[in-house]
Design an enzyme around this catalytic site. Sequence first.
Site, mmCIF file in Angstrom:
data_model
loop_
_atom_site.group_PDB
_atom_site.id
_atom_site.type_symbol
_atom_site.label_atom_id
_atom_site.label_comp_id
_atom_site.label_asym_id
_atom_site.label_seq_id
_atom_site.Cartn_x
_atom_site.Cartn_y
_atom_site.Cartn_z
ATOM 1 N N GLU A 35 0.926 -1.123 -0.007
ATOM 2 C CA GLU A 35 0.022 -0.228 0.169
ATOM 3 C C GLU A 35 0.860 1.244 -0.005
ATOM 4 O OE1 GLU A 35 -3.364 1.027 -0.330
ATOM 5 O OE2 GLU A 35 -2.522 2.925 0.165
ATOM 6 N N TYR A 209 -27.747 9.425 4.550
ATOM 7 C CA TYR A 209 -28.114 8.273 5.531
ATOM 8 C C TYR A 209 -27.393 8.361 7.009
ATOM 9 C CZ TYR A 209 -24.289 6.265 2.720
ATOM 10 O OH TYR A 209 -22.941 6.304 2.108
ATOM 11 N N ASP A 287 -12.015 -1.012 -8.607
ATOM 12 C CA ASP A 287 -11.901 0.081 -9.485
ATOM 13 C C ASP A 287 -10.981 0.236 -10.418
ATOM 14 O OD1 ASP A 287 -14.281 1.156 -8.288
ATOM 15 O OD2 ASP A 287 -13.143 3.234 -7.311
HETATM 16 C C1 LIG Z 1 -19.341 9.543 -4.308
HETATM 17 C C2 LIG Z 1 -19.030 8.100 -4.202
HETATM 18 C C3 LIG Z 1 -19.964 7.459 -3.474
HETATM 19 C C4 LIG Z 1 -19.727 6.079 -3.368
HETATM 20 N N1 LIG Z 1 -20.624 5.225 -2.703
HETATM 21 C C5 LIG Z 1 -20.314 3.800 -2.658
HETATM 22 C C6 LIG Z 1 -21.429 3.007 -2.094
HETATM 23 O O1 LIG Z 1 -22.230 3.530 -1.259
HETATM 24 N N2 LIG Z 1 -21.258 1.866 -2.226
HETATM 25 C C7 LIG Z 1 -20.311 1.064 -3.067
HETATM 26 O O2 LIG Z 1 -20.200 -0.279 -2.857
HETATM 27 N N3 LIG Z 1 -19.394 2.063 -3.864
HETATM 28 C C8 LIG Z 1 -19.377 3.367 -3.393
HETATM 29 N N4 LIG Z 1 -18.295 3.923 -4.402
HETATM 30 C C9 LIG Z 1 -17.497 3.255 -4.953
HETATM 31 C C10 LIG Z 1 -16.342 2.866 -3.947
HETATM 32 O O3 LIG Z 1 -15.965 3.823 -3.181
HETATM 33 C C11 LIG Z 1 -15.207 2.555 -4.969
HETATM 34 O O4 LIG Z 1 -15.783 1.471 -5.901
HETATM 35 C C12 LIG Z 1 -14.466 1.348 -4.055
HETATM 36 O O5 LIG Z 1 -13.706 2.052 -3.016
HETATM 37 C C13 LIG Z 1 -13.320 0.701 -4.720
HETATM 38 O O6 LIG Z 1 -12.418 0.002 -3.977
HETATM 39 P P1 LIG Z 1 -10.920 -0.457 -4.625
HETATM 40 O O7 LIG Z 1 -10.454 -1.306 -3.759
HETATM 41 O O8 LIG Z 1 -11.160 -0.956 -5.857
HETATM 42 O O9 LIG Z 1 -10.119 0.754 -4.863
HETATM 43 P P2 LIG Z 1 -9.568 1.900 -3.620
HETATM 44 O O10 LIG Z 1 -10.328 2.100 -2.765
HETATM 45 O O11 LIG Z 1 -9.496 3.079 -4.749
HETATM 46 O O12 LIG Z 1 -8.404 1.481 -3.192
HETATM 47 C C14 LIG Z 1 -7.148 1.453 -3.876
HETATM 48 C C15 LIG Z 1 -5.809 1.232 -3.005
HETATM 49 O O13 LIG Z 1 -4.852 1.153 -3.646
HETATM 50 C C16 LIG Z 1 -3.662 2.165 -3.502
HETATM 51 N N5 LIG Z 1 -2.819 2.542 -4.425
HETATM 52 C C17 LIG Z 1 -3.143 3.170 -5.600
HETATM 53 N N6 LIG Z 1 -2.074 3.275 -6.248
HETATM 54 C C18 LIG Z 1 -1.024 2.491 -5.884
HETATM 55 C C19 LIG Z 1 0.318 2.327 -6.074
HETATM 56 N N7 LIG Z 1 0.754 2.994 -7.423
HETATM 57 N N8 LIG Z 1 1.132 1.852 -5.271
HETATM 58 C C20 LIG Z 1 0.544 1.204 -4.021
HETATM 59 N N9 LIG Z 1 -0.600 1.434 -3.704
HETATM 60 C C21 LIG Z 1 -1.520 1.996 -4.579
HETATM 61 C C22 LIG Z 1 -4.359 3.162 -2.716
HETATM 62 O O14 LIG Z 1 -3.742 4.040 -1.759
HETATM 63 C C23 LIG Z 1 -5.690 2.428 -2.197
HETATM 64 O O15 LIG Z 1 -5.439 2.261 -0.910
HETATM 65 C C24 LIG Z 1 -18.609 5.254 -4.033
HETATM 66 C C25 LIG Z 1 -17.797 6.250 -4.817
HETATM 67 C C26 LIG Z 1 -18.080 7.682 -4.991
HETATM 68 C C27 LIG Z 1 -17.198 8.405 -5.802
#
Ligand SMILES: Cc1cc2nc3c(=O)[nH]c(=O)nc-3n(C[C@H](O)[C@H](O)[C@H](O)COP(=O)(O)OP(=O)(O)OC[C@H]3O[C@@H](n4cnc5c(N)ncnc54)[C@H](O)[C@@H]3O)c2cc1C
Length: 391
Positions: A35, A209, A287
């Site tokens: 991370e 909420y 994502d």
């Molecule tokens: C306004 C808003 C509201 C939302 N509400 C909801 C909801 O109610 N319910 C829902 O299911 N989803 C919701 N989402 C979507 C949700 O937040 C994301 O889809 C989710 O957090 C994605 O998780 P992830 O683990 O794929 O990525 P992330 O949470 O982005 O985690 C990626 C991690 O990788 C790390 N990282 C990045 N690049 C590097 C690198 N080069 N080297 C090392 N580490 C790195 C980052 O620091 C981070 O910790 C919402 C999004 C938005 C914008």
Amino acid sequence: MQLNEIRIVIVGAGIGGLAAALALRLQGADVTVLEQAEAIAEVGAGIQVSPNGASVLGALGLGDAFEAATIRCRAVVLSDYRRPAEVLRLDLTKHAADQRFAFVHRADLIELLAKAVRQAGVNIRLLQKVERVEPGSPPVLQMCSGARITADLIVGADGLHSRARQALNGTARPFFTGQVAWRAVVPNDQRLPDEARVFMGPGRHLVCYPLRDGAMVNLVAVQERQEWAAESWSHTDDAGNLRSAFAGFEGLPKALLNQVDSPALWGLFRHPVARCWHKGRVTILGDAAHPTLPFMAQGANMALEDAWVLAEELSRAPGIEVALDTYQNRRRPRVERVIAAANGNAWKYHLRSGPVRSAAHLALHLGGLVAPARMVRQFDWIYRHDVTRGD
Ligand SMILES: Cc1cc2nc3c(=O)[nH]c(=O)nc-3n(C[C@H](O)[C@H](O)[C@H](O)COP(=O)(O)OP(=O)(O)OC[C@H]3O[C@@H](n4cnc5c(N)ncnc54)[C@H](O)[C@@H]3O)c2cc1C
């Protein structure tokens, strides 16, 4: 395939990366998470976890901890921005009684995942920023520190601006949707009940909420506008801008907005679902593979589903490449369909013309009176999908 012979490195300790770490570790793999941040932390905001995501947390052994950290959503209520009367009330305790829709603080969800991951024996290494992913044989992570790290399998769970996605698909070209979202958490002085409330105005809507035993309220305010904003929660905005964008909202939404101090502002971009989810022994999830607009609250839920399916396919395929292929084939059509539903949702809340708005609100109101169960069940294909049962 015996996963205990496999060394897996996951990039990113977000919801997707941590869930994948736990799922893979429970299958016996030797897992390390890298991370970039100095601590496992999350933005101070809420998230909705629907039954399809919660079933993954349950299957990972986190059901009780998750239930303790969350509020059960009892209803979804839509209102016009100026009138207190409800346009639509969907009572989930009645029409989806067997399902648990939950509100949770993101930091609480991340904390319970990280704790379980560490207890399972996964090494989470902080301050490890990946500069480049090289999907050769073996795959290599070129770290910003200059170090090079190899593994049997690299999982890119590195979010929106994923280096792993870039290595598999080249540079993506997202486009600004002409919508921005502000996010804030305020004290629950208004005693908002355990419901998701949506206030619909022309060109904008506000969702709120409760969180943390009802002590706080999570606000997400979406506005259509041409002025661009960056795609990151690290940008705070003046609360006055939020309030003037939502001028005209009366009653509860106005009272909530008046409590906001320094909201985060995020530009909403549309990204295509990644065409290629794996190459050699590198794959992506969450994502990194399929950023989604927040209008179905499914981004994190899809990341949880991905994590489960990836671990399951790896555990039952004869080899890594075959497993990654099956993983992509099982996940891609589903996330495409969910994302299409999210893309199509915002305009329904944002109708501008008075007569069209009134007609649409009347139709919603009548639908809620005549066939509320059918309105709840229209999204069964999302919420009743259970990857832990092979869906
Ligand atoms: C306004 C808003 C509201 C939302 N509400 C909801 C909801 O109610 N319910 C829902 O299911 N989803 C919701 N989402 C979507 C949700 O937040 C994301 O889809 C989710 O957090 C994605 O998780 P992830 O683990 O794929 O990525 P992330 O949470 O982005 O985690 C990626 C991690 O990788 C790390 N990282 C990045 N690049 C590097 C690198 N080069 N080297 C090392 N580490 C790195 C980052 O620091 C981070 O910790 C919402 C999004 C938005 C914008």
